[in-house]
Motif scaffolding. Structure first.
Motif, PDB file in Angstrom:
ATOM      1  N   LEU A  60     -23.300  -1.202  25.673  1.00 16.96           N
ATOM      2  CA  LEU A  60     -22.354  -1.888  26.560  1.00 16.96           C
ATOM      3  C   LEU A  60     -22.952  -2.110  27.940  1.00 16.96           C
ATOM      4  CD1 LEU A  60     -19.332   0.362  25.560  1.00 16.96           C
ATOM      5  CD2 LEU A  60     -19.756  -1.946  24.737  1.00 16.96           C
ATOM      6  N   LEU A 115     -22.932   4.623  32.824  1.00 13.01           N
ATOM      7  CA  LEU A 115     -22.502   5.939  32.332  1.00 13.01           C
ATOM      8  C   LEU A 115     -21.853   6.735  33.458  1.00 13.01           C
ATOM      9  CD1 LEU A 115     -25.561   7.048  30.190  1.00 13.01           C
ATOM     10  CD2 LEU A 115     -23.466   5.941  29.440  1.00 13.01           C
ATOM     11  N   PRO A 116     -20.846   7.566  33.129  1.00 11.64           N
ATOM     12  CA  PRO A 116     -20.279   8.452  34.152  1.00 11.64           C
ATOM     13  C   PRO A 116     -21.322   9.480  34.577  1.00 11.64           C
ATOM     14  CG  PRO A 116     -18.963   8.491  32.122  1.00 11.64           C
ATOM     15  CD  PRO A 116     -20.215   7.751  31.819  1.00 11.64           C
ATOM     16  N   ASN A 123     -23.228  12.611  34.724  1.00 10.99           N
ATOM     17  CA  ASN A 123     -23.357  13.756  33.813  1.00 10.99           C
ATOM     18  C   ASN A 123     -24.770  14.318  33.915  1.00 10.99           C
ATOM     19  OD1 ASN A 123     -25.200  12.395  32.026  1.00 10.99           O
ATOM     20  ND2 ASN A 123     -23.472  11.350  31.111  1.00 10.99           N
ATOM     21  N   LEU A 148     -26.708  14.957  31.073  1.00  2.45           N
ATOM     22  CA  LEU A 148     -27.261  14.893  29.732  1.00  2.45           C
ATOM     23  C   LEU A 148     -28.746  14.543  29.793  1.00  2.45           C
ATOM     24  CD1 LEU A 148     -24.524  12.825  27.865  1.00  2.45           C
ATOM     25  CD2 LEU A 148     -25.126  15.198  27.429  1.00  2.45           C
ATOM     26  N   LEU A 177     -26.164  12.140  20.627  1.00  2.00           N
ATOM     27  CA  LEU A 177     -24.722  11.884  20.537  1.00  2.00           C
ATOM     28  C   LEU A 177     -24.442  10.757  19.542  1.00  2.00           C
ATOM     29  CD1 LEU A 177     -23.358  12.175  24.187  1.00  2.00           C
ATOM     30  CD2 LEU A 177     -22.817  13.616  22.231  1.00  2.00           C
ATOM     31  N   GLN A 218     -23.030  11.735  16.157  1.00  2.00           N
ATOM     32  CA  GLN A 218     -21.685  12.341  16.046  1.00  2.00           C
ATOM     33  C   GLN A 218     -20.891  11.978  14.786  1.00  2.00           C
ATOM     34  OE1 GLN A 218     -18.770  12.639  18.974  1.00  2.00           O
ATOM     35  NE2 GLN A 218     -19.832  14.239  20.056  1.00  2.00           N
ATOM     36  N   TRP A 220     -18.053  19.678  12.514  1.00  2.00           N
ATOM     37  CA  TRP A 220     -16.980  19.714  13.512  1.00  2.00           C
ATOM     38  C   TRP A 220     -17.429  20.258  14.853  1.00  2.00           C
ATOM     39  CZ3 TRP A 220     -14.994  24.652  14.925  1.00  2.00           C
ATOM     40  CH2 TRP A 220     -15.548  25.705  14.199  1.00  2.00           C
ATOM     41  N   LYS A 268     -16.602  18.141  20.279  1.00  2.00           N
ATOM     42  CA  LYS A 268     -17.302  16.882  19.968  1.00  2.00           C
ATOM     43  C   LYS A 268     -16.755  15.712  20.804  1.00  2.00           C
ATOM     44  CE  LYS A 268     -18.583  15.250  15.793  1.00  2.00           C
ATOM     45  NZ  LYS A 268     -18.729  15.139  14.331  1.00  2.00           N
ATOM     46  N   PRO A 269     -15.419  15.487  20.794  1.00  2.00           N
ATOM     47  CA  PRO A 269     -14.895  14.393  21.623  1.00  2.00           C
ATOM     48  C   PRO A 269     -15.238  14.547  23.098  1.00  2.00           C
ATOM     49  CG  PRO A 269     -13.193  15.196  20.158  1.00  2.00           C
ATOM     50  CD  PRO A 269     -14.374  16.077  19.955  1.00  2.00           C
ATOM     51  N   ASP A 292     -17.913  15.940  24.420  1.00  2.00           N
ATOM     52  CA  ASP A 292     -19.297  15.532  24.610  1.00  2.00           C
ATOM     53  C   ASP A 292     -19.415  14.013  24.571  1.00  2.00           C
ATOM     54  OD1 ASP A 292     -20.386  17.974  25.043  1.00  2.00           O
ATOM     55  OD2 ASP A 292     -21.036  18.316  22.980  1.00  2.00           O
ATOM     56  N   ALA A 293     -18.693  13.386  23.615  1.00  2.00           N
ATOM     57  CA  ALA A 293     -18.770  11.929  23.499  1.00  2.00           C
ATOM     58  C   ALA A 293     -18.234  11.253  24.753  1.00  2.00           C
ATOM     59  CB  ALA A 293     -18.005  11.451  22.269  1.00  2.00           C
ATOM     60  N   LEU A 347     -18.665  12.031  27.662  1.00  2.00           N
ATOM     61  CA  LEU A 347     -19.665  12.013  28.733  1.00  2.00           C
ATOM     62  C   LEU A 347     -20.314  10.643  28.851  1.00  2.00           C
ATOM     63  CD1 LEU A 347     -21.412  15.422  28.051  1.00  2.00           C
ATOM     64  CD2 LEU A 347     -19.920  14.869  29.954  1.00  2.00           C
ATOM     65  N   LEU A 348     -20.223   9.841  27.772  1.00  2.00           N
ATOM     66  CA  LEU A 348     -20.789   8.488  27.816  1.00  2.00           C
ATOM     67  C   LEU A 348     -19.752   7.466  28.262  1.00  2.00           C
ATOM     68  CD1 LEU A 348     -22.794   8.489  24.452  1.00  2.00           C
ATOM     69  CD2 LEU A 348     -23.675   8.892  26.741  1.00  2.00           C
ATOM     70  N   TYR A 406     -17.838   4.074  24.722  1.00  2.00           N
ATOM     71  CA  TYR A 406     -18.845   4.639  23.834  1.00  2.00           C
ATOM     72  C   TYR A 406     -18.223   5.713  22.945  1.00  2.00           C
ATOM     73  CZ  TYR A 406     -22.919   2.344  25.891  1.00  2.00           C
ATOM     74  OH  TYR A 406     -23.845   1.428  26.288  1.00  2.00           O
TER      75      TYR A 406
END
Lengths: 258, 341
Positions: A89, A93-94, A96, A98, A106, A109, A114, B220-221, B223-224, B226-227, B231
């Protein structure tokens, strides 16, 4: 032999507000094939992003059907979408911390357990994606410290790691200098060839699109055209969309001159 | 990958050790200081201990330490959840209106009690109940307003608006109330970690345990996210479900803590920042336990500081958390930006 991956029939795109529909383009018909690199062209505001968002299931279609591998969108769960369509996109990105590896991981995922545990197989897929996008040496860097060009390659790697038959990219080369623009198109061409993924890019880089894309999708004034760059109707359309006093389409060299 | 994992293990063991040491220091500190050896005996070998020490420890000091730990864990986790969900470093556990709701409930009880005619029925549980009811009410209004709003930033602003709204009502109540009622309300708003009985601690403990278990489903959500939302959605995350789980867990944690110990400021906002500076990661599998343990440590330190007696008075816990916490966070941020510059 062309295998159809995505088929769009009779599609209307636009925005739905509580009272009325605002249709941007209608009667859209096309099929996308396996291993194809398609560039979506059109002026600002013509509906490129809207079409990408509709295909990416981020916006509902106003009318018509879209099918992935012959399965209608209405029958797909959000996890099915995640396994079929990856996106790159324009949004930033916010904040972070990472790392590049974590960001690309990621993308795994939809397949991890889980707790989001990365298995050896996942790690291998992530490393492959890094190899294809020249991001191996960035592995331990933080994504917030990358240059625009590096970040774009990382986001493409993330989409690759998602292991989907289709990748959508919304203007992946804006903010980039000419070297990185060419570099990104080269990488995307390599990916479509080596992984047989279908890649749909919306872009303003007409000349790069003419050179690299297998086919072009052109949106203009609510009309719609798809075909190879050398086909007559596409050439006519290109000239009609972009020609002006400042820029002309040269049919001999197949590029725009300005 | 593996070397960083090893680093995390050593950080965690160091923090655990620090936590245990601080529990001893915390129990030992107070108007009557208790030697470590007596604490050890009181906790593990009850036959050898002086009876008065035993009494103080089991009835006052130990419950207070456990309450501090639970408060730190709960507020730290809530703060992290809100900051990740809203992708805003200024978000904290109270942005959903829980603290303002609780304050409103308690203000109505204390300062409006005589007017409403409920004063004769007040007992020890009245304040927790009033605080829970108020928090629940304001939270529900915020949630209902936010239900149809896509933009998370707007939810944040709506939460803040409800905060101003309730504090305006509290101002009006304060204006018309007597000096002693006002004082009682102000004392509640300072927060207190030492009012809990054992059965209340069990209740608080189980609520926090349940919340932490449900956290596992949203690692998991988170972490996701963070994008960014789009995303996350493209990775198959259901935003609505995640939002609901995050809001329910935060309300449960923050609501129960506020009901029992009052509106503890600052901790929920600061702990996630301190943790991120220590651990330098965004991964929630590491961050959530780290936030919990650092939250507990900071709360224990603050409580210990508040019991270093000034004459016969203890400082209010809410003053301590900000008085000592704010400079620490500023110092950490300044030294971090010096390093990167």
């Amino acid at each position: 032999m062309n295998t159809t991956v995505l088929s769009v029939e009779n599609l209307s795109i636009g925005y739905q507000s509580s009272k009325k529909q605002h249709v941007i383009c209608k009667d859209i018909h096309f099929d996308l094939y396996k291993g194809e690199l398609i560039c979506l062209l059109g002026r600002n505001g013509s509906g490129k992003s809207t079409l990408l968002k509709t295909i990416g299931n981020m916006l509902p279609a106003l009318q018509g059907t879209i099918k992935i591998n012959n399965i209608d969108y209405s029958k797909l769960s959000s996890l099915d979408f995640a396994k079929n369509i990856a996106v790159v996109l324009t949004e930033s990105l916010p904040e972070n911390s990472l790392s590049v590896f974590e960001t690309i991981a990621l993308g795994r995922q939809p397949y991890t357990n889980w707790l989001g545990k990365i298995t050896e197989k996942d790690e291998q897929i992530v490393l492959n994606a890094m190899g294809l996008t020249d991001t191996i040496d960035l592995k331990n860097r933080l994504v917030n410290q990358l240059s625009d060009g590096q970040l774009q390659r990382v986001m493409i790697a993330r989409a690759l790691a998602q292991d989907t038959p289709i990748i959508l990219l919304d203007e992946p080369t804006s903010h980039l200098d000419i070297h990185h623009k060419i570099n990104i198109f080269k990488i995307l061409g390599k990916i479509s060839q080596e992984t047989q993924k279908t890649i749909l890019i919306s872009t303003h880089e007409i000349n790069l699109a003419l050179k690299n894309a297998h086919r072009l999708l052109i949106i203009n004034n609510a009309t719609f055209e798809i075909g190879k760059a050398i086909e007559d109707n596409i050439q006519k359309n290109l000239a009609c969309v972009f020609n002006s006093d400042d820029i002309t389409y040269d049919t001999n060299s197949n590029q725009f001159l300005f | 990958m593996h070397s960083t994992q090893k680093k995390y293990y050593s950080s965690f063991s160091f923090l655990a050790l620090l936590l245990i040491t601080l529990v001893f220091i915390n129990i030992s500190t107070g108007s009557l200081s208790i030697p470590f050896k007596e604490i050890w005996n009181a906790l593990f070998q009850s036959s050898k201990v002086d009876e008065s020490y035993q009494y103080i420890i089991t009835n006052y000091r130990l419950p207070k330490s456990i309450t501090s730990i639970l408060t730190g864990i709960g507020l730290g986790i809530s703060g992290l959840l809100m900051q990740t969900y809203f992708r805003n470093p200024l978000a904290g556990p109270f942005v959903l209106g829980i603290s303002s709701g609780a304050s409103l409930g308690v203000a109505l009880l204390i300062m409006g009690g005589s007017f409403l005619g409920i004063l004769p029925y007040m007992n020890g549980l009245s304040i927790p109940i009033a605080s829970s009811l108020g928090a629940f009410l304001v939270l529900s209004v915020v949630m209902i307003t936010a239900r149809n709003i896509r933009n998370t930033m707007s939810i944040l602003i709506i939460g803040l608006m409800f905060g101003s709204f309730t504090s305006a009502i509290i101002s009006i109540l304060s204006y018309f109330s007597s000096a002693s009622e006002l004082q009682q309300y102000i004392f509640w708003s300072f927060g207190s970690l030492s009012n809990l009985q054992w059965n209340e601690i069990y209740l608080l403990c189980s609520l926090i345990f349940i919340s932490c278990l449900s956290l596992l489903t949203i690692i998991k959500p988170l972490d996701a996210l963070l994008l960014g939302e789009n995303y996350a959605k493209s990775l198959g995350i259901s935003l609505k479900k995640t939002q609901n789980t995050v809001f329910i867990i935060t309300s449960l944690l923050t609501g129960s803590i506020t009901a029992f110990v009052g509106p503890i400021a600052f901790i929920g906002l600061a702990i996630p920042h301190i943790t991120k500076l220590v651990f330098k990661t965004s991964n929630h599998k590491t961050l959530l336990p780290a936030v919990a343990i650092i939250g507990a440590i900071v709360m224990l330190i603050c409580d210990t500081l508040s019991h270093i007696s000034l004459g016969n008075k203890n400082l209010p816990i809410n003053a301590i958390t900000s008085l000592f916490g704010a400079p620490v966070v500023i110092w950490l941020l300044v030294s971090k930006s010096k390093k990167t510059a």
